[in-house]
Design a protein around this motif. Structure first.
Motif, PDB file in Angstrom:
ATOM      1  N   THR A 152       5.484  35.083  11.733  1.00  0.00           N
ATOM      2  CA  THR A 152       4.826  34.200  12.694  1.00  0.00           C
ATOM      3  C   THR A 152       3.409  34.647  13.014  1.00  0.00           C
ATOM      4  O   THR A 152       3.035  35.796  12.812  1.00  0.00           O
ATOM      5  CB  THR A 152       5.615  34.131  14.012  1.00  0.00           C
ATOM      6  N   GLY A 153       2.632  33.712  13.522  1.00  0.00           N
ATOM      7  CA  GLY A 153       1.272  33.984  13.959  1.00  0.00           C
ATOM      8  C   GLY A 153       0.787  32.814  14.793  1.00  0.00           C
ATOM      9  O   GLY A 153       1.442  31.773  14.853  1.00  0.00           O
ATOM     10  N   PRO A 154      -0.364  32.970  15.429  1.00  0.00           N
ATOM     11  CA  PRO A 154      -0.861  31.934  16.331  1.00  0.00           C
ATOM     12  C   PRO A 154      -1.480  30.759  15.594  1.00  0.00           C
ATOM     13  O   PRO A 154      -1.747  30.830  14.396  1.00  0.00           O
ATOM     14  CB  PRO A 154      -1.938  32.675  17.124  1.00  0.00           C
ATOM     15  N   VAL A 155      -1.720  29.699  16.331  1.00  0.00           N
ATOM     16  CA  VAL A 155      -2.607  28.651  15.842  1.00  0.00           C
ATOM     17  C   VAL A 155      -3.935  28.864  16.568  1.00  0.00           C
ATOM     18  O   VAL A 155      -3.968  29.053  17.777  1.00  0.00           O
ATOM     19  CB  VAL A 155      -2.046  27.226  16.090  1.00  0.00           C
TER      20      VAL A 155
ATOM     21  N   LEU B 242      -3.291  30.223  20.197  1.00  0.00           N
ATOM     22  CA  LEU B 242      -2.085  29.801  20.910  1.00  0.00           C
ATOM     23  C   LEU B 242      -0.844  30.391  20.257  1.00  0.00           C
ATOM     24  O   LEU B 242      -0.668  30.324  19.038  1.00  0.00           O
ATOM     25  CB  LEU B 242      -2.003  28.277  20.907  1.00  0.00           C
ATOM     26  N   CYS B 243       0.011  30.968  21.090  1.00  0.00           N
ATOM     27  CA  CYS B 243       1.217  31.663  20.617  1.00  0.00           C
ATOM     28  C   CYS B 243       2.213  30.698  19.998  1.00  0.00           C
ATOM     29  O   CYS B 243       2.505  29.648  20.548  1.00  0.00           O
ATOM     30  CB  CYS B 243       1.878  32.401  21.786  1.00  0.00           C
ATOM     31  N   ARG B 244       2.751  31.103  18.844  1.00  0.00           N
ATOM     32  CA  ARG B 244       3.819  30.333  18.210  1.00  0.00           C
ATOM     33  C   ARG B 244       5.071  31.170  17.999  1.00  0.00           C
ATOM     34  O   ARG B 244       6.049  30.690  17.430  1.00  0.00           O
ATOM     35  CB  ARG B 244       3.346  29.778  16.850  1.00  0.00           C
ATOM     36  N   CYS B 245       5.025  32.423  18.438  1.00  0.00           N
ATOM     37  CA  CYS B 245       6.205  33.288  18.258  1.00  0.00           C
ATOM     38  C   CYS B 245       7.064  33.345  19.518  1.00  0.00           C
ATOM     39  O   CYS B 245       8.153  33.909  19.498  1.00  0.00           O
ATOM     40  CB  CYS B 245       5.790  34.692  17.838  1.00  0.00           C
ATOM     41  N   TRP B 246       6.589  32.804  20.593  1.00  0.00           N
ATOM     42  CA  TRP B 246       7.302  32.765  21.876  1.00  0.00           C
ATOM     43  C   TRP B 246       7.539  34.143  22.466  1.00  0.00           C
ATOM     44  O   TRP B 246       8.465  34.358  23.226  1.00  0.00           O
ATOM     45  CB  TRP B 246       8.631  32.007  21.750  1.00  0.00           C
ATOM     46  N   ARG B 247       6.723  35.126  22.111  1.00  0.00           N
ATOM     47  CA  ARG B 247       6.899  36.480  22.657  1.00  0.00           C
ATOM     48  C   ARG B 247       5.691  36.953  23.445  1.00  0.00           C
ATOM     49  O   ARG B 247       5.684  38.082  23.936  1.00  0.00           O
ATOM     50  CB  ARG B 247       7.205  37.475  21.531  1.00  0.00           C
ATOM     51  N   SER B 248       4.683  36.142  23.558  1.00  0.00           N
ATOM     52  CA  SER B 248       3.471  36.553  24.268  1.00  0.00           C
ATOM     53  C   SER B 248       3.733  36.741  25.750  1.00  0.00           C
ATOM     54  O   SER B 248       4.461  35.967  26.364  1.00  0.00           O
ATOM     55  CB  SER B 248       2.381  35.508  24.079  1.00  0.00           C
ATOM     56  N   LYS B 249       3.125  37.792  26.315  1.00  0.00           N
ATOM     57  CA  LYS B 249       3.197  38.012  27.761  1.00  0.00           C
ATOM     58  C   LYS B 249       2.071  37.249  28.454  1.00  0.00           C
ATOM     59  O   LYS B 249       1.954  37.283  29.670  1.00  0.00           O
ATOM     60  CB  LYS B 249       3.100  39.511  28.082  1.00  0.00           C
TER      61      LYS B 249
ATOM     62  N   TYR C  39      -1.093  31.722  25.424  1.00  0.00           N
ATOM     63  CA  TYR C  39      -2.050  32.353  24.519  1.00  0.00           C
ATOM     64  C   TYR C  39      -1.416  33.509  23.744  1.00  0.00           C
ATOM     65  O   TYR C  39      -0.538  34.200  24.254  1.00  0.00           O
ATOM     66  CB  TYR C  39      -3.267  32.855  25.309  1.00  0.00           C
ATOM     67  N   CYS C  40      -1.859  33.729  22.531  1.00  0.00           N
ATOM     68  CA  CYS C  40      -1.389  34.849  21.705  1.00  0.00           C
ATOM     69  C   CYS C  40      -1.907  36.155  22.296  1.00  0.00           C
ATOM     70  O   CYS C  40      -3.077  36.259  22.653  1.00  0.00           O
ATOM     71  CB  CYS C  40      -1.931  34.673  20.280  1.00  0.00           C
ATOM     72  N   ASP C  41      -1.019  37.151  22.417  1.00  0.00           N
ATOM     73  CA  ASP C  41      -1.449  38.476  22.869  1.00  0.00           C
ATOM     74  C   ASP C  41      -1.155  39.540  21.809  1.00  0.00           C
ATOM     75  O   ASP C  41      -1.206  40.737  22.091  1.00  0.00           O
ATOM     76  CB  ASP C  41      -0.802  38.837  24.211  1.00  0.00           C
ATOM     77  N   GLY C  42      -0.825  39.109  20.608  1.00  0.00           N
ATOM     78  CA  GLY C  42      -0.549  40.032  19.513  1.00  0.00           C
ATOM     79  C   GLY C  42       0.919  40.426  19.380  1.00  0.00           C
ATOM     80  O   GLY C  42       1.286  41.143  18.458  1.00  0.00           O
ATOM     81  N   ALA C  43       1.768  39.927  20.294  1.00  0.00           N
ATOM     82  CA  ALA C  43       3.197  40.289  20.275  1.00  0.00           C
ATOM     83  C   ALA C  43       3.890  39.845  18.985  1.00  0.00           C
ATOM     84  O   ALA C  43       4.921  40.405  18.602  1.00  0.00           O
ATOM     85  CB  ALA C  43       3.920  39.682  21.480  1.00  0.00           C
ATOM     86  N   HIS C  44       3.315  38.875  18.280  1.00  0.00           N
ATOM     87  CA  HIS C  44       3.913  38.427  17.013  1.00  0.00           C
ATOM     88  C   HIS C  44       3.968  39.573  16.001  1.00  0.00           C
ATOM     89  O   HIS C  44       4.858  39.591  15.154  1.00  0.00           O
ATOM     90  CB  HIS C  44       3.126  37.234  16.436  1.00  0.00           C
ATOM     91  N   GLY C  45       3.024  40.517  16.111  1.00  0.00           N
ATOM     92  CA  GLY C  45       3.004  41.650  15.177  1.00  0.00           C
ATOM     93  C   GLY C  45       4.274  42.479  15.271  1.00  0.00           C
ATOM     94  O   GLY C  45       4.899  42.796  14.257  1.00  0.00           O
TER      95      GLY C  45
HETATM   96 FE1  FES Z   1       2.926  34.884  19.716  1.00  0.00          FE
HETATM   97 FE2  FES Z   1       0.709  35.952  18.684  1.00  0.00          FE
HETATM   98  S1  FES Z   1       1.850  36.591  20.402  1.00  0.00           S
HETATM   99  S2  FES Z   1       1.736  34.220  18.038  1.00  0.00           S
END
Ligand code: FES
Length: 82
Positions: free
Chosen positions: A74-77, A47-54, A58-64
């Motif tokens: 930041t990173g997901p839970v 689950l996304c915690r960076c608020w940048r996922s498309k 869900y996390c899509d790696g945008a935190h990187g």
């Molecule tokens: Fe937001 Fe991975 S994309 S935590």
């Protein structure tokens, strides 16, 4: 209740966008809340915690990219079965 000063402060902050964690997810609503049924998680879910996922929530790696550009960490839970 909320004081007039607080109301003005919050209004100004909202106008400026300052202090906001969420840069663009569902900005037309007052609060972003998501529900996921536990039974629907087969193995694990990130689950996304960076608020940048498309692919929110869900996390899509945008935190990187976000971390690289800003120095954030930041990173997901990750929710998983034992
Ligand atoms: Fe937001 Fe991975 S994309 S935590």
């Amino acid at each position: 209740g909320i004081s007039y000063y607080s109301y003005q402060t919050i209004k100004k902050a909202k106008e400026a966008g300052s202090g906001q964690v969420n840069p663009g997810i569902r900005k037309d609503i007052n609060k972003v809340v998501d529900f996921i049924d536990i039974e629907d998680i087969t193995e694990k879910v990130s689950l996304c915690r960076c608020w940048r996922s498309k692919n929110w929530p869900y996390c899509d790696g945008a935190h990187g990219t976000h971390n690289k550009e800003t120095g954030d960490n930041t990173g997901p839970v990750v929710v998983k079965h034992k």
